[in-house]
Design a protein around this motif. Structure first.
Motif, short mmCIF file in Angstrom:
data_model
loop_
_atom_site.label_atom_id
_atom_site.label_comp_id
_atom_site.label_asym_id
_atom_site.label_seq_id
_atom_site.Cartn_x
_atom_site.Cartn_y
_atom_site.Cartn_z
N ALA A 1 0.84 -1.21 0.00
CA ALA A 1 0.00 0.00 0.00
C ALA A 1 0.87 1.25 0.00
N TYR A 2 1.99 1.18 0.72
CA TYR A 2 2.90 2.32 0.79
C TYR A 2 3.44 2.68 -0.59
N ARG A 3 3.86 1.64 -1.31
CA ARG A 3 4.38 1.88 -2.66
C ARG A 3 3.30 2.51 -3.54
N LEU A 4 2.10 1.96 -3.47
CA LEU A 4 1.01 2.49 -4.30
C LEU A 4 0.78 3.97 -3.99
N SER A 5 0.88 4.32 -2.71
CA SER A 5 0.64 5.71 -2.33
C SER A 5 1.73 6.64 -2.85
N LEU A 6 2.91 6.10 -3.08
CA LEU A 6 4.04 6.93 -3.53
C LEU A 6 4.21 6.94 -5.04
#
Lengths: 708, 153
Positions: free
Chosen positions: A521-526
């Motif tokens: 999820a973190y990657r998607l947000s970035l």
């Protein structure tokens, strides 16, 4: 240049091809000096002269599919010919005859399509004239030209007339639309597989005529050592040994057979002079010293120090080793020497440089040198180098006769040309909302000159995937410090991405945990706005049934994503841990390389890249001692074996409209997916490769440069 | 110079008489003297397996096998029937990439199936661990052996 001048010059083996229509296929940028040849024959066959080397990636099949599909001939009509090393065959984009950088399909798709469309257009015009119909009513499919109202004939019948038709403008070419493709996108079986299965495929080592002698080199234990006094007696006394030839940094023993040459080289007594001071400790110290330097600034964006001053910060030191290509076929080169000309059989990725090297060493003009490319028993970048050509030609010239040079496996390791080791020091900060406030990244590697030679400034390979960091960061600083060591370094499958993806993707994971976010999820947000990246990550999560979980025992999943060579690749590795050691239970890979010629060829490349990436991540490291290479054969440098390979699932997706690379992009995400999965399972962060060695050693720290 | 012994070898159903010393590895007799070049040189120390041939039905590394010790019939990739189930499966599963190791892989697989007609996946993987493939075709190799042994289609 006038088209007629081309057709009239009989450039394409006109002697043997009576009635053939040579078509200059070089249309890109209207530069007629670039391109490959199609040759349509009156008997209905189509010859495609390949300017790319087959090293397992299936390039022969892929390029032939493009031509057969666009031209409109049956697959069985295609005849593939490996092109000689000549200027006219250079890659129209790269300007050289080179196979590397995952560019073959990317660079050749359009030019080959246009060449095929040009040929088809000429034939259609000829048929239209013959039948007295409008060209627009004639189609070409399955090798037949036909109208809707009864005319039909094989293309061979129109070749003579087609040669006199006006050459269509490039802008007028009508390429086939998606619904007209008969071969593009199909999993056509590889043309090289039957010969490889029957043991008939001719690799470089198989190109030696029976009576041509074999040369094996005695190689110094230390890099850069020169042969001093040579005791030839023992070698000369051995059966079959014909010559002892001192070279600049080695001594060749030439014998009637390979075994005799191997034995002779072993028996040779060489007093090696000089050579490098080098061992593992010196390597480590050199990297540490490089990281003490400020280095060259590659990127400086935003206020990095301010970002690092507050909030939650983390510092991490990553270490990656030198890696060997270990092509299963050792380097070799066969030179059929005839004093005023020579023919060279070599499995090379770099015909342009092979020709230049042979000309330089032999003193012969390039026109007198005929380079024939064999199948390559593995490339991975190693065969972009032409050291084997230089050695073989030097020996042939010295003995004034033909010779096959064979690197024994030990020599293949000792000669180096390794993926450079890499040490990186990172600092990062995240805000309360998880945003990356600062990312400071200092890379130390040896400069990777590669086949293009050393360029000034920051080595692009050294900062690949870092300077173009895909994640949203408020401030970014990337520096590179060159490491000075006498180790020959060279591009290795995926080049700079092979080390930087591990660092970047591990560090993103570290920041995700710092921000208390799920790594996927973190990657998607970035990556907001980067649709192709989001798509491969989401799909990888779906196909792997990814579920966010806190670190702990059992089976855990590690995520990684990397963009390289024009393609996006995401991976999820399922990792279990037994006795503290990781076992990869499955790898799910999603690749977006844009339009695909042949899905099975792409899938095979992804499977292979995952295996090579896992092999390197788990096991591989070159060690140095006494001035040279300590790990000189496979008992000291083991590769991943059949019982260590997990199930690998490959999914292709097509958000990208541009054609991307295929051979390399699936390698970089493997190591970080493994490390991230191991962290998820154990809470232990592995920042050093290879994994299995790192697990057995205490965590190493780098002393960061003193503040000044 | 010492005269080389004449030696009779049964290879792929033919008898060859070669003049060669006892200690020369079978690999080089095949490749250099008999021009049977489907068998490959990889490491010379029995670690990579690309030189694997069958001797009396056993898969052996020909780079380590002195020709003087060869007592039984030798089968190389050229001698394995062109339509052998293993070769057919290697084609249907599109196993090879660069192809250099595949002669060794195929001979190892053929020997395995001669001894165990329906090996489990773990038996296949452990039997094949001696033959390296740098292109990473291992999973296709496993599947091809399962196809060749009629366990999957």
């Amino acid at each position: 240049m006038e088209r007629r001048a081309f057709l009239g010059s009989g450039l394409v083996m006109a002697v043997s091809m009576t009635g053939a229509l040579p078509l200059r296929a070089a249309l890109l940028e209207d530069n007629l000096e670039c391109g490959v040849f199609l040759e349509l024959q009156a008997d209905g066959l189509v010859r495609l002269f390949l300017n790319k080397s087959e090293m397992g990636q299936g390039v022969m099949t892929g390029l032939a599919q493009i031509v057969a599909d666009e031209l409109g001939v049956a697959w069985e009509a295609m005849r593939l010919v490996q092109a000689r090393a000549e200027e006219r065959y250079v890659d129209p984009v790269g300007g050289r005859m080179v196979t590397g950088g995952s560019t073959s399909i990317r660079h050749m798709w359009r030019p080959l399509q246009e060449a095929a469309a040009t040929a088809r257009e000429l034939l259609i015009q000829a048929a239209a004239v013959t039948w007295g119909v409008e060209p627009g009513t004639v189609r070409m499919d399955g090798g037949l030209l036909a109208t809707g109202n009864g005319h039909s004939a094989p293309f061979g019948r129109f070749i003579a007339l087609a040669k006199r038709m006006p050459w269509p403008e490039r802008s007028q070419l009508r390429l086939r639309s998606a619904d007209q493709h008969t071969l593009l996108g199909r999993p056509v079986p590889r043309v090289d597989v039957p010969d490889k299965v029957q043991g008939r495929a001719c690799f470089g080592l198989d190109a030696r005529p029976r009576d041509v002698p074999v040369a094996v080199l005695a190689w110094p234990p230390a890099f850069g050592a020169r042969p001093g006094r040579i005791d030839e007696a023992a070698a000369r006394a051995m059966a079959g040994v014909r010559h002892v030839v001192p070279l600049e940094g080695a001594v060749a023993v030439v014998a009637d057979t390979t075994y005799q040459a191997l034995q002779g080289a072993e028996a040779l007594g060489v007093d090696w002079q000089g050579g490098a001071r080098l061992d593992d400790r010196i390597v480590t110290e050199s990297f540490a010293a490089a990281l003490q330097q400020q280095g060259l600034l590659a990127v400086h964006r935003g206020e990095v120090e301010m970002g690092l001053a507050g909030a939650k910060t983390i510092e991490a030191f990553y270490e990656l080793p030198y890696l060997a290509h270990v092509t299963m076929e050792p380097m070799n080169c066969t030179v059929l020497w005839h004093k005023d000309r020579c023919q060279i059989h070599v499995g090379t990725q770099n015909q342009t440089e092979a020709l230049a090297t042979a000309a330089r060493v032999s003193g012969l003009p390039p026109a007198r040198i005929d380079i024939q490319t064999t199948y390559l028993g593995g490339g991975f970048g190693r065969r972009l180098a032409t050291d084997m050509v230089a050695e073989a030609v030097a020996i042939a010239k010295a003995i004034d006769g033909p010779v096959q040079l064979v690197h024994r496996r030990e020599h293949d390791f000792q000669a180096g040309m390794f993926r450079p080791g890499c040490h990186s020091l990172l600092r990062g900060a995240v805000g309360e909302d998880g945003a990356i406030l600062a990312w400071s990244h200092h890379v130390a590697t040896q400069p990777l000159a590669g086949p293009g030679g050393q360029k000034p400034g920051v080595d692009r390979a050294a900062v690949a995937g870092v300077a173009d960091l895909p994640y949203a960061v408020k401030a970014l600083e990337v520096r590179w410090s060159p490491v000075t060591l006498p180790i020959p370094v060279w591009p290795w499958r995926s080049v700079g991405a092979s080390h930087n993806a591990f660092v970047v993707e591990s560090f993103v994971d570290e920041l995700a945990y710092l921000a208390q976010a799920d790594p996927l999820a973190y990657r998607l947000s970035l990556l907001q706005g980067n649709e192709a990246a989001l798509n491969v990550l989401r799909l990888a999560g779906e196909h792997a049934a990814y579920r966010p979980k806190p670190a702990g025992g059992g089976r855990r999943q590690g995520v990684a994503y990397h963009y390289s060579f024009g393609s996006n690749c995401a991976m999820v590795a399922d990792v279990t841990v037994q006795d503290g050691r990781p076992k990869v239970a499955r790898v799910v890979a999603v690749l977006d390389c844009g339009p695909v010629v042949n899905h099975d060829l792409v899938a095979a490349q992804v499977e292979g890249a995952v295996v090579m990436g896992l092999s390197a991540a788990m096991k591989e490291a070159v060690h140095f001692a006494e001035g040279g290479v300590q790990s000189v054969n496979l008992h000291q440098y083991d590769l991943l074996r059949c019982d260590e390979v997990p199930p690998i699932e490959v999914h292709l997706t097509q958000v990208m409209r541009e054609v991307g690379g295929v051979g390399e992009p699936a390698l970089p995400p493997v190591a970080p997916a493994l490390a991230n999965g191991y962290f998820a399972a154990t809470g232990r962060r592995i920042r050093r490769l290879p994994f299995l060695a790192a697990l057995d050693q205490p965590v190493r720290q780098h002393t960061p440069p003193a503040a000044s | 110079m010492v005269a080389m012994p004449h030696r009779s070898l049964s290879i792929n159903g033919s008898t060859y008489v070669v003049e060669v010393g006892d200690d020369v590895p079978l690999l080089w007799v095949l490749r250099d003297l008999l021009l049977l070049r489907g068998t490959k040189y990889g490491c010379g120390i029995g670690q990579c397996g690309v030189c694997t041939v069958m001797v009396g039905g056993q898969a052996l590394r020909s780079c380590l096998l002195p020709v003087g010790e060869v007592r039984e019939a030798v089968t190389t990739i050229e001698g394995l029937a062109a339509d052998h189930p293993v070769k057919r499966a290697w084609i249907s599963e599109q196993v090879p990439q660069c192809g250099y190791c595949q002669s060794g892989q195929i001979m190892q697989a053929a020997a395995l199936l001669q001894q165990t007609s329906k090996p489990t996946e773990s038996e296949i993987r452990s039997a094949m661990r001696g033959v390296l493939c740098r292109c990473g075709t291992y999973n296709r190799i496993v599947r091809a052996i399962q196809v060749a042994s009629g366990q999957v289609s």
